[in-house]
Scaffold this motif. Structure first.
Motif, PDB file in Angstrom:
ATOM      1  N   PRO A 335       0.805  -1.227   0.000  1.00 42.06           N
ATOM      2  CA  PRO A 335       0.000   0.000   0.000  1.00 42.06           C
ATOM      3  C   PRO A 335       0.840   1.280   0.000  1.00 42.06           C
ATOM      4  O   PRO A 335       0.418   2.298  -0.562  1.00 42.06           O
ATOM      5  N   PHE A 336       2.045   1.218   0.570  1.00 40.08           N
ATOM      6  CA  PHE A 336       2.902   2.406   0.601  1.00 40.08           C
ATOM      7  C   PHE A 336       3.508   2.728  -0.766  1.00 40.08           C
ATOM      8  O   PHE A 336       4.093   3.797  -0.942  1.00 40.08           O
ATOM      9  N   MET A 337       3.356   1.816  -1.735  1.00 42.58           N
ATOM     10  CA  MET A 337       3.820   2.139  -3.084  1.00 42.58           C
ATOM     11  C   MET A 337       2.932   3.209  -3.723  1.00 42.58           C
ATOM     12  O   MET A 337       3.285   3.797  -4.745  1.00 42.58           O
ATOM     13  N   LEU A 338       1.776   3.468  -3.105  1.00 43.57           N
ATOM     14  CA  LEU A 338       0.896   4.547  -3.563  1.00 43.57           C
ATOM     15  C   LEU A 338       1.078   5.803  -2.722  1.00 43.57           C
ATOM     16  O   LEU A 338       0.229   6.692  -2.718  1.00 43.57           O
ATOM     17  N   VAL A 339       2.215   5.868  -2.022  1.00 50.24           N
ATOM     18  CA  VAL A 339       2.554   7.042  -1.206  1.00 50.24           C
ATOM     19  C   VAL A 339       3.903   7.578  -1.692  1.00 50.24           C
ATOM     20  O   VAL A 339       4.955   7.209  -1.162  1.00 50.24           O
ATOM     21  N   PRO A 340       3.916   8.438  -2.709  1.00 54.08           N
ATOM     22  CA  PRO A 340       5.181   8.892  -3.304  1.00 54.08           C
ATOM     23  C   PRO A 340       6.107   9.623  -2.337  1.00 54.08           C
ATOM     24  O   PRO A 340       7.315   9.655  -2.566  1.00 54.08           O
ATOM     25  N   GLU A 341       5.578  10.174  -1.266  1.00 55.65           N
ATOM     26  CA  GLU A 341       6.463  10.865  -0.321  1.00 55.65           C
ATOM     27  C   GLU A 341       7.229   9.878   0.561  1.00 55.65           C
ATOM     28  O   GLU A 341       8.109  10.271   1.317  1.00 55.65           O
ATOM     29  N   VAL A 342       6.898   8.597   0.442  1.00 55.30           N
ATOM     30  CA  VAL A 342       7.575   7.549   1.215  1.00 55.30           C
ATOM     31  C   VAL A 342       8.456   6.673   0.327  1.00 55.30           C
ATOM     32  O   VAL A 342       9.571   6.319   0.692  1.00 55.30           O
ATOM     33  N   CYS A 343       7.927   6.298  -0.860  1.00 55.04           N
ATOM     34  CA  CYS A 343       8.644   5.389  -1.770  1.00 55.04           C
ATOM     35  C   CYS A 343       9.063   6.098  -3.051  1.00 55.04           C
ATOM     36  O   CYS A 343       8.403   7.031  -3.495  1.00 55.04           O
ATOM     37  N   THR A 473      15.608   1.983 -19.294  1.00 54.42           N
ATOM     38  CA  THR A 473      14.937   2.579 -18.132  1.00 54.42           C
ATOM     39  C   THR A 473      13.652   1.856 -17.741  1.00 54.42           C
ATOM     40  O   THR A 473      12.817   2.397 -17.017  1.00 54.42           O
ATOM     41  N   GLY A 474      13.486   0.609 -18.214  1.00 50.49           N
ATOM     42  CA  GLY A 474      12.288  -0.156 -17.858  1.00 50.49           C
ATOM     43  C   GLY A 474      12.225  -0.413 -16.359  1.00 50.49           C
ATOM     44  O   GLY A 474      13.229  -0.706 -15.714  1.00 50.49           O
ATOM     45  N   VAL A 475      11.019  -0.292 -15.818  1.00 49.43           N
ATOM     46  CA  VAL A 475      10.817  -0.467 -14.372  1.00 49.43           C
ATOM     47  C   VAL A 475      10.096  -1.788 -14.098  1.00 49.43           C
ATOM     48  O   VAL A 475       9.044  -2.071 -14.671  1.00 49.43           O
ATOM     49  N   SER A 476      10.681  -2.590 -13.225  1.00 46.70           N
ATOM     50  CA  SER A 476      10.017  -3.794 -12.718  1.00 46.70           C
ATOM     51  C   SER A 476       9.308  -3.421 -11.418  1.00 46.70           C
ATOM     52  O   SER A 476       9.865  -2.709 -10.587  1.00 46.70           O
ATOM     53  N   ILE A 477       8.084  -3.910 -11.274  1.00 47.94           N
ATOM     54  CA  ILE A 477       7.321  -3.582 -10.060  1.00 47.94           C
ATOM     55  C   ILE A 477       6.972  -4.891  -9.363  1.00 47.94           C
ATOM     56  O   ILE A 477       6.633  -5.884 -10.013  1.00 47.94           O
ATOM     57  N   CYS A 478       7.054  -4.908  -8.047  1.00 48.66           N
ATOM     58  CA  CYS A 478       6.881  -6.170  -7.319  1.00 48.66           C
ATOM     59  C   CYS A 478       5.834  -6.062  -6.215  1.00 48.66           C
ATOM     60  O   CYS A 478       6.104  -6.407  -5.069  1.00 48.66           O
ATOM     61  N   PRO A 479       4.622  -5.577  -6.522  1.00 45.64           N
ATOM     62  CA  PRO A 479       3.632  -5.417  -5.451  1.00 45.64           C
ATOM     63  C   PRO A 479       3.020  -6.738  -5.035  1.00 45.64           C
ATOM     64  O   PRO A 479       2.965  -7.693  -5.810  1.00 45.64           O
ATOM     65  N   GLY A 480       2.539  -6.781  -3.796  1.00 48.41           N
ATOM     66  CA  GLY A 480       1.731  -7.912  -3.383  1.00 48.41           C
ATOM     67  C   GLY A 480       0.341  -7.752  -3.974  1.00 48.41           C
ATOM     68  O   GLY A 480      -0.053  -6.653  -4.390  1.00 48.41           O
ATOM     69  N   PRO A 481      -0.438  -8.829  -4.016  1.00 50.46           N
ATOM     70  CA  PRO A 481      -1.794  -8.784  -4.590  1.00 50.46           C
ATOM     71  C   PRO A 481      -2.704  -7.771  -3.898  1.00 50.46           C
ATOM     72  O   PRO A 481      -3.703  -7.332  -4.464  1.00 50.46           O
ATOM     73  N   ASN A 482      -2.356  -7.409  -2.673  1.00 48.89           N
ATOM     74  CA  ASN A 482      -3.151  -6.473  -1.862  1.00 48.89           C
ATOM     75  C   ASN A 482      -3.310  -5.098  -2.513  1.00 48.89           C
ATOM     76  O   ASN A 482      -4.261  -4.369  -2.240  1.00 48.89           O
ATOM     77  N   ILE A 483      -2.390  -4.740  -3.394  1.00 50.10           N
ATOM     78  CA  ILE A 483      -2.416  -3.416  -4.024  1.00 50.10           C
ATOM     79  C   ILE A 483      -3.669  -3.236  -4.879  1.00 50.10           C
ATOM     80  O   ILE A 483      -4.103  -2.106  -5.142  1.00 50.10           O
ATOM     81  N   ALA A 484      -4.305  -4.335  -5.307  1.00 49.04           N
ATOM     82  CA  ALA A 484      -5.494  -4.275  -6.169  1.00 49.04           C
ATOM     83  C   ALA A 484      -6.654  -3.536  -5.514  1.00 49.04           C
ATOM     84  O   ALA A 484      -7.542  -3.026  -6.205  1.00 49.04           O
ATOM     85  N   TYR A 485      -6.652  -3.452  -4.180  1.00 50.92           N
ATOM     86  CA  TYR A 485      -7.799  -2.885  -3.470  1.00 50.92           C
ATOM     87  C   TYR A 485      -7.568  -1.431  -3.040  1.00 50.92           C
ATOM     88  O   TYR A 485      -8.453  -0.809  -2.457  1.00 50.92           O
ATOM     89  N   PHE A 486      -6.382  -0.926  -3.324  1.00 49.47           N
ATOM     90  CA  PHE A 486      -6.065   0.481  -3.014  1.00 49.47           C
ATOM     91  C   PHE A 486      -6.079   1.255  -4.323  1.00 49.47           C
ATOM     92  O   PHE A 486      -5.299   0.969  -5.231  1.00 49.47           O
ATOM     93  N   LYS A 487      -6.954   2.264  -4.418  1.00 53.12           N
ATOM     94  CA  LYS A 487      -7.238   2.885  -5.707  1.00 53.12           C
ATOM     95  C   LYS A 487      -6.871   4.367  -5.793  1.00 53.12           C
ATOM     96  O   LYS A 487      -7.282   5.043  -6.731  1.00 53.12           O
ATOM     97  N   GLN A 488      -6.132   4.867  -4.842  1.00 54.29           N
ATOM     98  CA  GLN A 488      -5.796   6.285  -4.892  1.00 54.29           C
ATOM     99  C   GLN A 488      -4.386   6.550  -4.383  1.00 54.29           C
ATOM    100  O   GLN A 488      -3.894   5.854  -3.507  1.00 54.29           O
ATOM    101  N   VAL A 489      -3.765   7.558  -4.970  1.00 53.47           N
ATOM    102  CA  VAL A 489      -2.456   8.024  -4.495  1.00 53.47           C
ATOM    103  C   VAL A 489      -2.728   8.895  -3.273  1.00 53.47           C
ATOM    104  O   VAL A 489      -3.580   9.798  -3.311  1.00 53.47           O
ATOM    105  N   VAL A 490      -2.036   8.612  -2.167  1.00 52.30           N
ATOM    106  CA  VAL A 490      -2.331   9.307  -0.909  1.00 52.30           C
ATOM    107  C   VAL A 490      -1.052   9.818  -0.245  1.00 52.30           C
ATOM    108  O   VAL A 490       0.070   9.473  -0.635  1.00 52.30           O
ATOM    109  N   SER A 491      -1.252  10.631   0.769  1.00 58.13           N
ATOM    110  CA  SER A 491      -0.140  11.166   1.554  1.00 58.13           C
ATOM    111  C   SER A 491       0.250  10.170   2.648  1.00 58.13           C
ATOM    112  O   SER A 491      -0.490   9.217   2.934  1.00 58.13           O
ATOM    113  N   LEU A 492       1.384  10.407   3.262  1.00 59.02           N
ATOM    114  CA  LEU A 492       1.821   9.589   4.392  1.00 59.02           C
ATOM    115  C   LEU A 492       0.773   9.619   5.495  1.00 59.02           C
ATOM    116  O   LEU A 492       0.402   8.586   6.053  1.00 59.02           O
TER     117      LEU A 492
END
Length: 592
Positions: A335-343, A473-492
């Motif tokens: 879920p913190f992958m949707l928090v740009p101020e952290v990741c 510059t290709g990016v590999s992303i490794c999220p857990g399946p849990n990310i499917a249920y988080f739908k917005q970019v948010v603050s810390l």
């Protein structure tokens, strides 16, 4: 009064996603983990922060002896310095409005009592006393580091193989050991006896004259038995495991190490029931280990935490795990992958994750290590792989060599995502007169491999507007399946408020609880494995019969657990008993 710190931490993600997360959150009391795989990236980030904060920067080139360990030490020392400067500044300005201290208080689950205590001190004491109280009670988060124990390949200089201590994981361990950090080393991906023995070389892993351990060990484990074996192995050397971090085998980000059907709930329950046994068994061995090294042994066992991570997504789940299994903390990763101020996450990848649904997240074969890898469809790395495949130029130049482990065709290991390996593998099939269809399928399998050395670091370069080491510059992303249920970019603050139940970021979203999600993944995993087996492979079939039995035992455990909590849980128990029954029937239908 007891002022507890946060009950969550941010685990390691990729190679670069959390490489500087402590700079962003540690002064606010939040612990996080840095990957020690990519020293090239760390050197680049050290230069980045040196420019940003006007620090002197002296490059540590690859020509310097032991450059990998020295780069890691230099980077960690800089992170340590930055965090403590930010923390000191936070305390100095605690009384100012809109300060970082105000931000720290707002993030804590209960800040009212702390404000009352500070006001009481201000009225009856002075600023100096308040600052002293803050330092004692509101500590910075830990700057922890991670080493994947399997990533310990040898290094070469002018064609000559270097001694073992220059192996990647050994050098990373040395880099951490020689740093100024007072934190923990997270060892993951299984036991590496040679690496574990190397811990003995460094005093910081042993208790000092006051019984304090400057650098602690956290073991990421999949079950209780593994914890007991590894804990006792280290205890014999006088090394105490301060935390066992239990991670779901499949419902996690990055590399997924499936258990033999053991599910997270029963595993955590075993830790709860046998924690004292684990402490006693390792402490007896620990005392002897210290005595053999002429180090004063403590009279009672040091603290031993048990924590969990993998698929946690709601406040109810967070609190349930803490209370039911008496855990010390919960890891919140994807879920913190949707928090740009952290990741460190680039815009394209951020948008991809925000839009990803269940069908877009899958257990892939993308890792060159040959280990399952949680992935998302549509990453820029996958787009690049498709492009070079269509051009008839599959594979990557292997420049970093962090995952070069294959010796099928060469004495010096190569990576299975490399051009060299793919050419040799396809050439071998052609020489053996394999059919056109077989070669086509082989190519598809080989071309699924991603260069994770670049892919899991590139997002950091892009997010910070840094020039990547490579033109790719290709990016590999490794999220857990849990990310499917988080739908917005948010603050810390928003994500932390979600963890503590102040807001709900997944309100109205249909989501299975973490236990059911893991169970569904294990069911799919077992179904696929069974289909791949022939009836004659009795040894493997026997293994998967035990696998199914362990899953069925887990289902029985969950049925009793959720019956017990029938009147307490709201979200977690919704439809859970019927779901468990369906999975039980499906498992029975497998022809093993």
């Amino acid at each position: 009064m007891n002022f507890s710190n946060h009950t969550f931490s941010i685990p390691v993600m990729g190679l670069g996603y959390t490489v500087d997360t402590p700079v962003k959150v540690a002064h606010l009391g939040i612990s996080s983990v840095i990957s020690l795989v990519d020293d090239i990236l760390m050197e680049k980030m050290r230069e980045f922060y040196s420019i940003k904060f006007n620090f002197p920067f002296n490059e540590i080139s690859t020509k310097v002896e032991d450059f990998r360990a020295k780069r890691i030490t230099a980077y960690l020392n800089m992170i340590d310095k930055l965090v403590h400067e930010k923390y000191d500044e936070l305390i100095q300005n605690f009384h100012k409005k809109e300060s970082e201290f105000e931000k720290l208080l707002e993030l804590l689950p209960e800040s009212k009592q702390i404000r009352e205590k500070i006001n009481h001190l201000l009225e009856n004491k002075g600023l100096k006393d308040v600052k002293s109280w803050i330092r004692t009670n509101l500590l910075p988060g830990s700057i922890d580091v991670n080493i994947m124990t399997k990533l310990d390949q040898p290094r070469y200089d002018k064609g000559e193989k270097l001694p073992t201590e220059y192996n990647d994981a050994h050098a990373a361990l040395r880099g951490f050991a020689n740093s100024t950090l007072c934190s923990s080393l997270v060892l993951s991906a299984g036991m590496n006896p040679r690496l574990y023995s190397y811990l003995e070389k460094f005093d910081d892993f042993y208790p000092n004259e006051n019984g304090e351990i400057k650098k602690k060990i956290i073991l990421k484990v999949s079950d209780y038995r593994s914890a007991m074996i590894q804990g006792r192995f280290l205890a014999k050397k006088g090394i105490w495991v301060s935390e066992y971090r239990v991670e779901s085998g499949l419902n996690c980000g990055g590399h997924a190490f499936a258990t033999q059907g053991y599910l997270l709930g029963p595993i955590l329950n075993e830790f709860k029931e046998k924690k004292q046994e684990l402490i006693d068994a390792t402490f007896q061995v620990y005392i002897k280990g210290l005595e053999e090294k002429n180090i004063a042994a403590p009279t009672e066992a040091p603290s031993m935490k048990v924590t969990a991570q993998g698929g946690v997504g709601s406040n109810e789940e967070h609190n349930f795990l803490l209370d039911e299994y008496q855990l010390d903390s919960i890891g919140w990763g994807s879920p913190f992958m949707l928090v740009p101020e952290v990741c460190n996450i680039d815009d394209q990848s951020l948008n991809l994750l925000k839009e990803a649904d269940e069908k877009d997240l899958y257990l892939s074969e993308a890792s060159p290590l040959g280990v399952h890898f949680n992935n998302v469809k549509g990453s820029s790395q996958q787009t690049y792989i498709k492009k070079i495949g269509e051009e008839g130029k599959p594979g990557f130049p292997c420049t970093k060599r962090f995952l070069a482990f294959n010796n099928e065709y060469t004495e010096k290991p190569i990576c299975t995502a490399s051009k060299q390996y793919i050419r040799k593998k396809i050439g071998e099939a052609e020489e053996q007169n394999a059919s056109v269809e077989d070669i086509k399928n082989l190519k598809l399998k080989l071309e699924e491999k991603e260069c994770l050395c670049e892919g899991l670091s590139n997002s950091t370069y892009l997010a910070n507007n840094l020039e990547p080491e490579s033109a790719r510059t290709g990016v590999s992303i490794c999220p857990g399946p849990n990310i499917a249920y988080f739908k917005q970019v948010v603050s810390l603050k928003e994500m932390v408020d979600h963890i503590y139940g102040k807001i709900n970021l997944i309100k109205g979203i249909k989501r299975p609880n973490l236990f059911i999600k893991e169970l569904s993944m294990y069911t799919d995993y077992l179904e696929k494995k069974v289909k791949e087996l022939g009836e004659s492979e009795e040894k493997q079939l026997a293994y998967y019969r035990v696998f199914r039995k362990n899953m069925q035992d887990g289902i029985s455990y969950y049925q009793k657990l959720f019956t017990k909590y029938e009147n307490k849980l709201k979200e977690m128990k919704e439809g859970v008993l019927s779901d468990l029954e369906q999975f039980s029937k499906k498992l029975e239908s497998f022809k093993i």
